[in-house]
Design an enzyme around this catalytic site. Structure first.
Site, PDB file in Angstrom:
ATOM      1  N   SER A  21      31.741 -30.741  31.539  1.00 35.85           N
ATOM      2  CA  SER A  21      31.195 -29.379  31.530  1.00 35.85           C
ATOM      3  C   SER A  21      32.052 -28.443  32.378  1.00 35.85           C
ATOM      4  O   SER A  21      32.478 -28.791  33.481  1.00 35.85           O
ATOM      5  CB  SER A  21      29.772 -29.387  32.092  1.00 35.85           C
ATOM      6  OG  SER A  21      29.344 -28.062  32.293  1.00 35.85           O
ATOM      7  N   SER A  23      30.808 -25.511  33.212  1.00 34.75           N
ATOM      8  CA  SER A  23      29.861 -24.608  33.875  1.00 34.75           C
ATOM      9  C   SER A  23      30.020 -24.610  35.403  1.00 34.75           C
ATOM     10  O   SER A  23      29.978 -23.530  36.013  1.00 34.75           O
ATOM     11  CB  SER A  23      28.427 -24.959  33.494  1.00 34.75           C
ATOM     12  OG  SER A  23      28.230 -24.667  32.132  1.00 34.75           O
ATOM     13  N   LYS A  72      17.816 -29.681  25.397  1.00 34.46           N
ATOM     14  CA  LYS A  72      17.437 -28.281  25.148  1.00 34.46           C
ATOM     15  C   LYS A  72      16.070 -28.098  24.489  1.00 34.46           C
ATOM     16  O   LYS A  72      15.421 -27.081  24.684  1.00 34.46           O
ATOM     17  CB  LYS A  72      18.489 -27.600  24.268  1.00 34.46           C
ATOM     18  CG  LYS A  72      19.772 -27.285  24.996  1.00 34.46           C
ATOM     19  CD  LYS A  72      20.702 -26.467  24.130  1.00 34.46           C
ATOM     20  CE  LYS A  72      22.031 -26.293  24.821  1.00 34.46           C
ATOM     21  NZ  LYS A  72      22.913 -25.347  24.146  1.00 34.46           N
ATOM     22  N   ASP A 108      22.000 -18.686  24.743  1.00 30.03           N
ATOM     23  CA  ASP A 108      23.050 -19.006  23.765  1.00 30.03           C
ATOM     24  C   ASP A 108      23.136 -17.967  22.637  1.00 30.03           C
ATOM     25  O   ASP A 108      24.228 -17.541  22.264  1.00 30.03           O
ATOM     26  CB  ASP A 108      22.782 -20.365  23.104  1.00 30.03           C
ATOM     27  CG  ASP A 108      23.033 -21.532  24.038  1.00 30.03           C
ATOM     28  OD1 ASP A 108      23.884 -21.407  24.939  1.00 30.03           O
ATOM     29  OD2 ASP A 108      22.370 -22.576  23.863  1.00 30.03           O
ATOM     30  N   GLY A 131      26.031 -25.349   9.823  1.00 27.61           N
ATOM     31  CA  GLY A 131      25.239 -26.079  10.813  1.00 27.61           C
ATOM     32  C   GLY A 131      23.802 -25.590  10.834  1.00 27.61           C
ATOM     33  O   GLY A 131      23.526 -24.441  10.453  1.00 27.61           O
ATOM     34  N   ALA A 132      22.895 -26.482  11.248  1.00 22.96           N
ATOM     35  CA  ALA A 132      21.479 -26.110  11.332  1.00 22.96           C
ATOM     36  C   ALA A 132      20.838 -26.733  12.568  1.00 22.96           C
ATOM     37  O   ALA A 132      19.629 -26.956  12.614  1.00 22.96           O
ATOM     38  CB  ALA A 132      20.754 -26.548  10.066  1.00 22.96           C
ATOM     39  N   GLY A 134      20.566 -26.896  17.067  1.00 18.42           N
ATOM     40  CA  GLY A 134      20.058 -25.967  18.078  1.00 18.42           C
ATOM     41  C   GLY A 134      20.901 -24.700  18.189  1.00 18.42           C
ATOM     42  O   GLY A 134      20.363 -23.591  18.283  1.00 18.42           O
ATOM     43  N   GLY A 250      35.007 -19.634  20.710  1.00 17.97           N
ATOM     44  CA  GLY A 250      33.766 -20.042  21.354  1.00 17.97           C
ATOM     45  C   GLY A 250      33.770 -19.792  22.859  1.00 17.97           C
ATOM     46  O   GLY A 250      32.714 -19.783  23.493  1.00 17.97           O
TER      47      GLY A 250
END
Ligand code: ATR
Length: 288
Positions: A21, A23, A72, A108, A131-132, A134, A250
């Site tokens: 990550s 973050s 999530k 997001d 995509g479907a 989250g 992204g």
């Protein structure tokens, strides 16, 4: 390195895996830039330990945490209050501990919307989302209020259909279709689309040469946005650029979602330029 004291406020991210990550470097750079006495750490939390980790946020008085894969969705029932948008999306990526009450948000979708709006108009546009999961859900929820038509294409066709049905029932504005991801549906939907969004993990490091879209379906007028941020320029984005199209990385969405979380926790405007720079520098190191 800043001094950490008994006054220092705690933030972090929980997920599994979490080792890669970005973050922590992004948020710690932001705290440092604004001279805020906060630290941000990464915690690997297994699925079965989620509840204990949320108890830990309360027990140790964390200010806030980000929540990432695979927590999530499962975190929702463990919180005290949900932002209506996070509730509608069904996923939380940001928790704020306000005087012992855990509040859940989803940054997001707004992060992605900001990244797109910076480079393309959405009014009266046709958007194709791949995509479907989250991420696609969070994005589609916001986009459906702004554009004319959304086509969701997903490997598992049922998931695309069920997301489309959910969005249609909410009457957000756009006409939403959900179809299986195959060459024919891709060709047909991209022939009339203005914006293409990859909301799957395809193209992510280490499989950096993968893409779901054959380059003959791309065109100069098709704005192409990839939620994958590692690498910053995926195969899909280089193919789009080679056609002369606008390509949005992204990295923009990642920085925007982080900036919004930062603002929820600190109440201060996030230093987004610094956050972006740190993320890009780290990604370059990873790709060497
Ligand atoms: P997230 O919350 O990050 O969106 P997710 O819910 O696991 O994660 O969703 C991942 C998405 O990427 C899904 O749409 C998934 O398709 P399926 O619903 O068919 O699983 C998609 N995806 C992942 N790998 C893929 C691949 N190799 N080809 C096509 N789609 C893929």
């Amino acid at each position: 390195m800043r001094r950490v004291s008994s006054e220092t406020k705690l933030c972090g991210v929980i997920g599994d895996p979490i080792e890669h990550s970005l973050s922590p470097v992004m948020h710690n750079a932001a705290f440092e830039a604004l001279n805020l006495d906060y630290v941000y750490l990464a915690f690997r939390v297994k699925k079965e330990d989620l509840r204990k980790s949320i108890d830990g946020i309360r027990g140790m008085n964390f200010v806030g945490v980000n929540v990432t894969i695979p927590h999530k969705v499962n975190v929702l029932p463990l919180l005290d209050w949900l932002d209506p948008v996070a509730e509608a999306i069904g996923a939380v990526n940001t928790i704020h501990n306000q005087d012992g009450e855990l509040l859940g948000y989803n940054t997001d979708g707004v992060g992605a919307l900001k990244a797109l709006k910076g480079r393309a108009a959405l009014r009266r546009k046709r958007i194709v989302i791949l995509g479907a999961g989250g991420a696609a859900r969070a994005l589609a929820f916001y986009l459906a209020k702004e554009c004319d038509e959304i086509t969701i294409l997903n490997r598992t066709g049922d998931r695309a259909a069920s997301l489309a049905k959910d969005l249609t029932n909410r009457k957000l504005g756009a006409v939403v279709l959900g179809l299986p991801l195959n060459q024919e549906n891709l060709r047909q939907s991209l022939a009339t689309a203005d914006i293409l969004i990859n909301a799957t993990s395809v193209g992510m490091f280490p499989r950096i040469n993968d893409t779901l879209v054959p380059s003959q379906f791309l065109s100069p007028s098709l704005v192409t946005f990839d939620i994958v941020y590692n690498p910053p320029k995926t195969k899909l984005l280089s193919d789009a650029e080679a056609k002369g199209a606008t390509a949005i990385s992204g990295v923009e969405m990642f920085v925007n979602q982080g900036a919004l979380s930062f603002e929820i926790w600190t109440g201060k405007e996030a230093p987004t330029e610094i956050m972006r720079k740190v993320v890009i520098t780290e990604l370059r190191k990873l790709l060497k």
